[in-house]
Design an enzyme around this catalytic site. Structure first.
Site, mmCIF file in Angstrom:
data_model
loop_
_atom_site.group_PDB
_atom_site.id
_atom_site.type_symbol
_atom_site.label_atom_id
_atom_site.label_comp_id
_atom_site.label_asym_id
_atom_site.label_seq_id
_atom_site.Cartn_x
_atom_site.Cartn_y
_atom_site.Cartn_z
ATOM 1 C CE LYS A 211 94.967 -12.147 10.158
ATOM 2 N NZ LYS A 211 94.567 -12.134 8.526
HETATM 3 O O1 G3P Z 1 94.550 -10.143 6.002
HETATM 4 C C1 G3P Z 1 93.536 -8.986 6.369
HETATM 5 C C2 G3P Z 1 93.649 -8.150 5.277
HETATM 6 O O2 G3P Z 1 94.696 -7.797 4.478
HETATM 7 C C3 G3P Z 1 92.340 -7.508 4.708
HETATM 8 O O3 G3P Z 1 92.646 -6.871 3.582
HETATM 9 O O4 G3P Z 1 91.625 -5.698 1.694
HETATM 10 O O5 G3P Z 1 89.972 -7.127 3.113
HETATM 11 O O6 G3P Z 1 90.884 -4.942 3.631
HETATM 12 P P1 G3P Z 1 91.162 -6.264 2.842
#
Ligand code: G3P
Length: 222
Positions: free
Chosen positions: A88
């Site tokens: 990633k």
């Molecule tokens: O994998 C990254 C992503 O899904 C992050 O989610 O909730 O931290 O914006 P969030």
């Protein structure tokens, strides 16, 4: 059994939660990021290896360097953990450079922190396996996250682009349904959001009535 449906990646480094959903056949892959590694309290190499032992689909492990050379070195180390690692990288020029290098070597690459269709086009041209548009963080900032998924679907379909749309930063059951309606290839969601998909107030109420009526019959099945 082959199931034709939107793919579910679990957005967590919590091994117990991954195992629980994987046992139900709900896990097509896993995504992690530095914040999720912090939350797990585990060493990145150890926890990622453990996840790769449980899940056969792609497991995203994120580099933390900001220049391409170091990103490539980190990614190559992460890729050695298991065959199903998707490296990633962030959507920066350095990340795109690293993406190109990893893709040329046959590695899966997940380009993350995507907030525009323009960025998604660049990731596809750099050979990304997955592009991760962040729906929730767009919504948090008064943009429409699902509109972005729709835009990327259109531009990718115009050219039969092979990069898969991996909708990320999923905060609700409705986000998942919207992504499936648009035709995102994958959603990555926290375990709690995936489990919440089973909930409906009318299911609970209906079951309550059925059980009350059943009790009145005085019967038993077993
Ligand atoms: O994998 C990254 C992503 O899904 C992050 O989610 O909730 O931290 O914006 P969030």
């Amino acid at each position: 059994m082959q199931v034709n449906s939107i793919k579910f990646f679990v957005d967590t480094a919590d091994v117990a939660a991954i195992r629980e959903l994987n046992d139900l056949g709900m896990v097509d892959g896993v995504t992690t990021n530095p914040s999720l590694i912090l939350k797990s309290g585990r060493n990145i190499l150890e926890v990622t290896r453990e996840i790769c032992d449980i899940v056969s689909g792609p497991v995203s492990a994120e580099v933390v360097a900001t220049d391409a050379k170091e990103m490539i070195a980190e990614g190559m180390k992460l890729a050695k953990i298991a065959k199903n690692i998707a490296i990633k990288v962030p959507l920066t020029w350095a990340g795109l450079t690293a993406c190109k290098a990893f893709a040329s070597e046959g590695h899966m690459v997940n380009v993350t922190l995507c907030f525009s269709a323009a960025q998604a086009i660049l990731a596809a041209k750099a050979g990304a396996t997955f592009i991760s548009p962040f729906i929730g963080r767009l919504d948090d900032n008064n943009f429409d996250g699902t509109d972005l998924i729709e835009d990327i679907r259109i531009v990718y379909d115009n050219y039969d682009t092979r990069t898969q749309i991996l909708a990320a930063s999923i905060r609700s059951v409705n986000h998942i349904v919207d992504c499936a309606k648009i035709g995102a290839d994958v959603v990555t969601a926290p375990p709690a959001v995936i489990k919440a998909m089973a909930n409906h107030i009318l299911t609970d109420k209906g079951l309550e009535v059925f059980l009350a009526d059943w009790a009145k019959t005085g019967q038993k099945i077993l």
